[in-house]
Motif scaffolding. Structure first.
Motif, PDB file in Angstrom:
ATOM      1  N   ASP A 212       0.835  -1.195   0.000  1.00  0.00           N
ATOM      2  CA  ASP A 212       0.000   0.000   0.000  1.00  0.00           C
ATOM      3  C   ASP A 212       0.865   1.238   0.000  1.00  0.00           C
ATOM      4  OD1 ASP A 212      -2.307  -1.412   0.073  1.00  0.00           O
ATOM      5  OD2 ASP A 212      -2.752  -1.064   2.183  1.00  0.00           O
TER       6      ASP A 212
ATOM      7  N   GLN B 279      -0.474  -4.767 -10.343  1.00  0.00           N
ATOM      8  CA  GLN B 279      -1.406  -3.710  -9.998  1.00  0.00           C
ATOM      9  C   GLN B 279      -2.747  -4.344  -9.679  1.00  0.00           C
ATOM     10  OE1 GLN B 279      -4.761  -2.279 -10.661  1.00  0.00           O
ATOM     11  NE2 GLN B 279      -4.075  -2.065 -12.747  1.00  0.00           N
TER      12      GLN B 279
ATOM     13  N   ALA C 199      -2.836  -1.925  -3.090  1.00  0.00           N
ATOM     14  CA  ALA C 199      -2.584  -1.367  -4.418  1.00  0.00           C
ATOM     15  C   ALA C 199      -1.830  -2.339  -5.306  1.00  0.00           C
ATOM     16  CB  ALA C 199      -1.799  -0.067  -4.294  1.00  0.00           C
TER      17      ALA C 199
ATOM     18  N   TYR D 246      -5.246  -0.126  -8.275  1.00  0.00           N
ATOM     19  CA  TYR D 246      -5.196   1.018  -9.173  1.00  0.00           C
ATOM     20  C   TYR D 246      -5.921   0.718 -10.478  1.00  0.00           C
ATOM     21  CZ  TYR D 246      -1.660   3.485  -6.383  1.00  0.00           C
ATOM     22  OH  TYR D 246      -0.996   4.142  -5.392  1.00  0.00           O
TER      23      TYR D 246
END
Length: 321
Positions: free
Chosen positions: A99, A140, A107, A143
Protein backbone atom coordinates in the motif's frame (compact mmCIF):
# COMPACT_ATOMS: atom_id res chain seq x y z
CA UNK A 1 13.34 2.27 -30.22
CA UNK A 2 12.67 4.49 -33.23
CA UNK A 3 9.42 4.30 -35.14
CA UNK A 4 11.24 2.86 -38.15
CA UNK A 5 12.49 0.04 -35.96
CA UNK A 6 9.00 -0.44 -34.54
CA UNK A 7 7.69 -0.99 -38.05
CA UNK A 8 9.94 -4.02 -38.34
CA UNK A 9 9.26 -5.52 -34.92
CA UNK A 10 6.14 -6.61 -33.13
CA UNK A 11 6.00 -7.57 -29.46
CA UNK A 12 3.75 -10.49 -28.67
CA UNK A 13 2.62 -9.85 -25.10
CA UNK A 14 0.27 -12.76 -24.74
CA UNK A 15 -0.45 -15.95 -23.01
CA UNK A 16 0.06 -19.53 -23.53
CA UNK A 17 -0.41 -22.58 -25.68
CA UNK A 18 -2.12 -25.61 -24.32
CA UNK A 19 -1.57 -27.64 -27.49
CA UNK A 20 1.77 -26.16 -28.57
CA UNK A 21 4.62 -28.52 -29.50
CA UNK A 22 7.09 -29.17 -26.71
CA UNK A 23 10.66 -28.05 -27.48
CA UNK A 24 13.00 -31.04 -27.49
CA UNK A 25 15.62 -29.30 -25.34
CA UNK A 26 13.51 -29.32 -22.16
CA UNK A 27 10.27 -30.54 -20.62
CA UNK A 28 8.34 -27.35 -21.30
CA UNK A 29 4.60 -27.22 -20.69
CA UNK A 30 1.70 -24.95 -19.76
CA UNK A 31 1.36 -24.67 -16.00
CA UNK A 32 -1.90 -23.46 -14.45
CA UNK A 33 -2.00 -21.27 -11.38
CA UNK A 34 -3.72 -18.49 -9.50
CA UNK A 35 -3.05 -15.73 -6.99
CA UNK A 36 -5.04 -15.71 -3.78
CA UNK A 37 -5.17 -13.11 -1.03
CA UNK A 38 -5.66 -14.08 2.60
CA UNK A 39 -5.88 -12.51 6.08
CA UNK A 40 -2.96 -12.79 8.48
CA UNK A 41 -4.96 -14.52 11.21
CA UNK A 42 -4.43 -18.28 11.57
CA UNK A 43 -2.09 -18.66 8.60
CA UNK A 44 -1.10 -22.09 9.92
CA UNK A 45 -4.65 -23.17 9.06
CA UNK A 46 -5.52 -20.88 6.14
CA UNK A 47 -2.41 -21.52 4.05
CA UNK A 48 -2.68 -25.36 4.03
CA UNK A 49 -6.39 -25.07 3.21
CA UNK A 50 -5.71 -22.81 0.21
CA UNK A 51 -2.95 -25.11 -1.02
CA UNK A 52 -5.19 -28.18 -0.77
CA UNK A 53 -7.98 -26.39 -2.64
CA UNK A 54 -5.46 -25.44 -5.34
CA UNK A 55 -4.42 -29.09 -5.64
CA UNK A 56 -8.07 -30.11 -5.94
CA UNK A 57 -8.41 -27.54 -8.77
CA UNK A 58 -5.45 -29.12 -10.61
CA UNK A 59 -3.24 -26.05 -10.22
CA UNK A 60 0.50 -26.37 -10.66
CA UNK A 61 1.46 -23.20 -8.78
CA UNK A 62 -0.18 -20.82 -6.33
CA UNK A 63 0.87 -17.37 -5.17
CA UNK A 64 -0.33 -16.64 -1.64
CA UNK A 65 -0.28 -12.95 -0.72
CA UNK A 66 -1.31 -11.40 2.57
CA UNK A 67 -3.01 -8.03 2.81
CA UNK A 68 -0.64 -5.07 2.99
CA UNK A 69 -2.19 -3.48 6.08
CA UNK A 70 -1.45 -6.64 8.08
CA UNK A 71 2.30 -6.63 7.38
CA UNK A 72 4.68 -7.84 4.69
CA UNK A 73 4.88 -11.54 3.83
CA UNK A 74 2.64 -12.77 6.62
CA UNK A 75 2.56 -16.55 6.84
CA UNK A 76 5.81 -16.99 4.92
CA UNK A 77 6.93 -19.84 7.17
CA UNK A 78 3.67 -21.69 6.61
CA UNK A 79 4.03 -21.20 2.85
CA UNK A 80 7.60 -22.54 2.98
CA UNK A 81 6.38 -25.58 4.92
CA UNK A 82 3.64 -26.24 2.35
CA UNK A 83 6.27 -25.97 -0.39
CA UNK A 84 8.40 -28.61 1.31
CA UNK A 85 5.37 -30.89 1.71
CA UNK A 86 3.83 -30.51 -1.75
CA UNK A 87 6.40 -29.49 -4.38
CA UNK A 88 6.65 -30.42 -7.21
CA UNK A 89 2.98 -31.51 -7.22
CA UNK A 90 2.19 -27.84 -6.63
CA UNK A 91 4.49 -24.90 -5.96
CA UNK A 92 3.28 -22.45 -3.31
CA UNK A 93 4.93 -19.01 -3.81
CA UNK A 94 5.07 -16.39 -1.07
CA UNK A 95 3.75 -12.95 -1.95
CA UNK A 96 2.64 -9.80 -0.18
CA UNK A 97 0.39 -6.84 -0.66
CA UNK A 98 1.72 -3.28 -0.83
CA UNK A 99 0.00 0.00 0.00
CA UNK A 100 1.01 3.60 -0.57
CA UNK A 101 0.08 5.73 2.48
CA UNK A 102 -3.04 7.65 1.57
CA UNK A 103 -3.58 5.59 -1.59
CA UNK A 104 -5.83 2.63 -2.44
CA UNK A 105 -5.69 -0.35 -0.09
CA UNK A 106 -3.88 -3.38 -1.47
CA UNK A 107 -2.58 -1.37 -4.42
CA UNK A 108 -0.02 -3.96 -5.50
CA UNK A 109 0.76 -7.62 -5.01
CA UNK A 110 4.46 -8.48 -5.03
CA UNK A 111 6.24 -11.83 -5.29
CA UNK A 112 9.52 -13.27 -6.52
CA UNK A 113 11.57 -11.12 -4.13
CA UNK A 114 13.40 -11.94 -0.91
CA UNK A 115 10.77 -11.75 1.86
CA UNK A 116 13.48 -10.65 4.30
CA UNK A 117 14.26 -7.50 2.30
CA UNK A 118 12.50 -4.26 3.30
CA UNK A 119 10.06 -3.09 0.63
CA UNK A 120 10.21 0.61 -0.36
CA UNK A 121 7.20 2.59 0.83
CA UNK A 122 7.70 6.08 -0.63
CA UNK A 123 6.12 5.79 -4.08
CA UNK A 124 4.60 3.44 -6.64
CA UNK A 125 7.46 4.23 -9.01
CA UNK A 126 10.01 3.28 -6.36
CA UNK A 127 8.50 -0.07 -5.42
CA UNK A 128 7.93 -1.13 -9.04
CA UNK A 129 11.57 -0.29 -9.81
CA UNK A 130 12.72 -2.18 -6.71
CA UNK A 131 10.77 -5.30 -7.69
CA UNK A 132 12.17 -5.12 -11.22
CA UNK A 133 15.73 -4.82 -9.87
CA UNK A 134 15.10 -8.03 -7.89
CA UNK A 135 13.64 -9.74 -11.01
CA UNK A 136 10.32 -10.24 -9.27
CA UNK A 137 6.74 -9.50 -10.27
CA UNK A 138 4.57 -6.58 -9.20
CA UNK A 139 0.86 -6.73 -9.95
CA UNK A 140 -1.41 -3.71 -10.00
CA UNK A 141 -4.50 -4.71 -8.04
CA UNK A 142 -6.40 -1.66 -6.76
CA UNK A 143 -5.20 1.02 -9.17
CA UNK A 144 -7.09 1.65 -12.39
CA UNK A 145 -4.94 1.52 -15.50
CA UNK A 146 -4.19 5.14 -16.41
CA UNK A 147 -1.13 7.10 -17.47
CA UNK A 148 -1.13 8.75 -14.03
CA UNK A 149 -0.28 5.44 -12.33
CA UNK A 150 1.87 3.98 -15.10
CA UNK A 151 5.46 4.76 -14.09
CA UNK A 152 8.25 4.43 -16.60
CA UNK A 153 9.19 1.14 -14.90
CA UNK A 154 6.05 -0.38 -16.38
CA UNK A 155 8.03 -0.60 -19.60
CA UNK A 156 9.55 -3.63 -17.87
CA UNK A 157 7.72 -6.81 -16.90
CA UNK A 158 4.87 -5.61 -14.71
CA UNK A 159 1.38 -7.12 -14.55
CA UNK A 160 -2.12 -5.99 -13.75
CA UNK A 161 -4.96 -8.03 -12.34
CA UNK A 162 -7.36 -7.86 -15.25
CA UNK A 163 -9.73 -10.44 -13.83
CA UNK A 164 -10.53 -11.02 -10.18
CA UNK A 165 -12.68 -13.89 -8.99
CA UNK A 166 -13.95 -14.40 -12.54
CA UNK A 167 -14.91 -10.77 -13.24
CA UNK A 168 -13.08 -8.99 -16.07
CA UNK A 169 -11.97 -5.38 -15.63
CA UNK A 170 -13.23 -2.89 -18.20
CA UNK A 171 -9.58 -2.06 -18.99
CA UNK A 172 -9.32 -5.41 -20.82
CA UNK A 173 -11.80 -4.44 -23.53
CA UNK A 174 -10.26 -3.85 -26.98
CA UNK A 175 -9.17 -0.24 -27.30
CA UNK A 176 -9.50 0.44 -23.56
CA UNK A 177 -6.84 1.42 -21.00
CA UNK A 178 -4.68 -1.71 -21.30
CA UNK A 179 -4.37 -1.34 -25.06
CA UNK A 180 -3.65 2.37 -24.65
CA UNK A 181 -0.72 1.62 -22.35
CA UNK A 182 0.60 -1.18 -24.58
CA UNK A 183 0.44 1.09 -27.62
CA UNK A 184 2.34 3.74 -25.64
CA UNK A 185 5.18 1.28 -25.05
CA UNK A 186 4.35 0.09 -21.53
CA UNK A 187 5.08 -3.62 -21.12
CA UNK A 188 2.24 -4.40 -18.73
CA UNK A 189 0.96 -7.97 -18.69
CA UNK A 190 -2.29 -9.65 -17.73
CA UNK A 191 -2.81 -11.94 -14.75
CA UNK A 192 -5.77 -13.19 -12.71
CA UNK A 193 -6.38 -13.31 -8.96
CA UNK A 194 -8.89 -14.59 -6.40
CA UNK A 195 -10.05 -12.87 -3.22
CA UNK A 196 -10.72 -14.83 0.00
CA UNK A 197 -14.41 -15.17 -0.89
CA UNK A 198 -13.92 -16.38 -4.48
CA UNK A 199 -16.37 -19.06 -5.54
CA UNK A 200 -14.58 -22.38 -5.88
CA UNK A 201 -11.38 -21.15 -4.21
CA UNK A 202 -8.06 -20.88 -6.10
CA UNK A 203 -8.52 -21.67 -9.79
CA UNK A 204 -12.28 -21.85 -9.45
CA UNK A 205 -13.06 -18.59 -11.24
CA UNK A 206 -10.04 -18.35 -13.54
CA UNK A 207 -6.63 -19.86 -14.16
CA UNK A 208 -3.47 -18.13 -15.30
CA UNK A 209 -1.47 -20.37 -17.65
CA UNK A 210 2.30 -19.89 -17.89
CA UNK A 211 4.57 -21.47 -20.50
CA UNK A 212 7.59 -22.62 -18.51
CA UNK A 213 10.24 -25.32 -18.23
CA UNK A 214 8.71 -26.61 -14.98
CA UNK A 215 6.38 -25.44 -12.25
CA UNK A 216 9.15 -24.28 -9.91
CA UNK A 217 8.93 -20.75 -8.55
CA UNK A 218 11.81 -19.42 -10.65
CA UNK A 219 10.39 -20.85 -13.88
CA UNK A 220 6.87 -19.53 -13.23
CA UNK A 221 8.13 -16.06 -12.30
CA UNK A 222 10.37 -15.99 -15.37
CA UNK A 223 7.44 -17.01 -17.59
CA UNK A 224 5.21 -14.29 -16.19
CA UNK A 225 7.97 -11.72 -16.63
CA UNK A 226 8.40 -12.77 -20.27
CA UNK A 227 4.69 -12.37 -20.91
CA UNK A 228 4.32 -16.07 -21.68
CA UNK A 229 0.94 -16.28 -19.98
CA UNK A 230 -2.78 -15.91 -20.50
CA UNK A 231 -5.87 -16.02 -18.32
CA UNK A 232 -8.74 -18.47 -18.90
CA UNK A 233 -12.00 -17.51 -17.22
CA UNK A 234 -13.56 -20.61 -15.63
CA UNK A 235 -10.77 -22.57 -17.37
CA UNK A 236 -13.18 -22.57 -20.30
CA UNK A 237 -10.85 -21.97 -23.29
CA UNK A 238 -7.22 -23.00 -23.63
CA UNK A 239 -5.31 -21.51 -26.51
CA UNK A 240 -2.05 -20.75 -28.24
CA UNK A 241 -0.95 -17.96 -30.54
CA UNK A 242 2.26 -17.91 -32.57
CA UNK A 243 3.47 -15.21 -34.95
CA UNK A 244 6.19 -16.16 -37.46
CA UNK A 245 6.74 -19.29 -35.41
CA UNK A 246 7.49 -17.36 -32.23
CA UNK A 247 5.55 -17.89 -28.98
CA UNK A 248 3.73 -15.48 -26.74
CA UNK A 249 5.87 -12.93 -24.97
CA UNK A 250 8.38 -12.77 -27.84
CA UNK A 251 9.59 -9.79 -29.85
CA UNK A 252 8.99 -10.87 -33.43
CA UNK A 253 10.49 -9.36 -36.61
CA UNK A 254 7.81 -8.93 -39.28
CA UNK A 255 7.71 -7.60 -42.81
CA UNK A 256 4.54 -6.53 -44.56
CA UNK A 257 2.72 -9.65 -43.40
CA UNK A 258 3.12 -11.99 -40.46
CA UNK A 259 2.34 -15.70 -40.46
CA UNK A 260 -0.17 -16.34 -37.66
CA UNK A 261 -1.16 -19.65 -36.14
CA UNK A 262 -3.91 -19.94 -33.53
CA UNK A 263 -5.05 -23.11 -31.80
CA UNK A 264 -7.72 -23.51 -29.15
CA UNK A 265 -9.59 -26.16 -27.20
CA UNK A 266 -12.70 -25.42 -25.13
CA UNK A 267 -15.38 -27.02 -23.00
CA UNK A 268 -18.09 -25.23 -24.98
CA UNK A 269 -18.20 -23.98 -28.54
CA UNK A 270 -15.85 -21.07 -29.22
CA UNK A 271 -18.08 -18.35 -30.59
CA UNK A 272 -15.54 -15.67 -31.50
CA UNK A 273 -11.77 -15.24 -31.85
CA UNK A 274 -10.27 -11.77 -32.24
CA UNK A 275 -6.76 -10.43 -32.62
CA UNK A 276 -6.18 -6.97 -31.19
CA UNK A 277 -3.22 -4.88 -32.37
CA UNK A 278 -2.57 -1.36 -31.08
CA UNK A 279 -6.10 -1.22 -29.71
CA UNK A 280 -7.86 -2.24 -32.94
CA UNK A 281 -9.45 -5.58 -33.83
CA UNK A 282 -7.40 -6.51 -36.91
CA UNK A 283 -8.77 -10.01 -37.46
CA UNK A 284 -11.69 -12.11 -36.23
CA UNK A 285 -13.41 -15.43 -36.79
CA UNK A 286 -16.46 -17.33 -35.51
CA UNK A 287 -15.39 -20.99 -35.18
CA UNK A 288 -18.53 -22.38 -33.46
CA UNK A 289 -16.61 -25.50 -32.43
CA UNK A 290 -14.77 -26.76 -29.34
CA UNK A 291 -11.48 -27.63 -31.09
CA UNK A 292 -10.19 -25.12 -33.61
CA UNK A 293 -7.07 -24.08 -35.50
CA UNK A 294 -6.35 -21.38 -38.09
CA UNK A 295 -3.24 -20.40 -40.07
CA UNK A 296 -3.05 -17.27 -42.19
CA UNK A 297 -1.00 -14.25 -43.21
CA UNK A 298 -1.92 -10.96 -41.54
CA UNK A 299 -0.71 -7.43 -42.37
CA UNK A 300 0.86 -6.04 -39.19
CA UNK A 301 3.17 -3.36 -40.55
CA UNK A 302 3.58 -0.53 -38.06
CA UNK A 303 1.89 -2.39 -35.21
CA UNK A 304 3.68 -2.69 -31.88
CA UNK A 305 1.93 -5.75 -30.40
CA UNK A 306 -0.84 -8.25 -30.99
CA UNK A 307 -2.97 -10.08 -28.42
CA UNK A 308 -5.79 -12.66 -28.60
CA UNK A 309 -9.34 -12.60 -27.27
CA UNK A 310 -11.30 -15.86 -27.36
CA UNK A 311 -14.94 -16.02 -26.31
CA UNK A 312 -17.62 -18.65 -25.74
CA UNK A 313 -21.18 -17.43 -25.50
CA UNK A 314 -22.37 -20.92 -24.59
CA UNK A 315 -19.82 -21.21 -21.80
CA UNK A 316 -20.11 -17.54 -20.71
CA UNK A 317 -16.34 -17.23 -20.60
CA UNK A 318 -13.33 -15.59 -22.21
CA UNK A 319 -9.60 -16.23 -22.47
CA UNK A 320 -7.29 -13.26 -22.91
CA UNK A 321 -3.59 -12.86 -23.50
Amino acid sequence: MTRSRAQALIGIFIGVVWLAPVPSAAEWDWYAGDIVYYPAQNTSTVVPEWVQEAIDADLDWLVLAGFAWEGAFTGVRDIAQEHDLNAPRITPIAGTGWDLPGGPRHALAVFGVDPRAPIPQDSLQQVVGWVEAHEGVSIQVAYRLTDDVAPSNWRTATAFQGVQSGVWASECEPGAAWDHLLTSGHRILLIGGSDPHAVGGPGGSQKTYVWAEDNGAESIIDGIRRGASYVAQSDGIRMDLQVNGRPMGALVPVGREAYVRIRASARHAISRVSLVADGDIVWSAEPDTTVWEARFFLPLTGKTYVRPVLESEEGSCKSLG
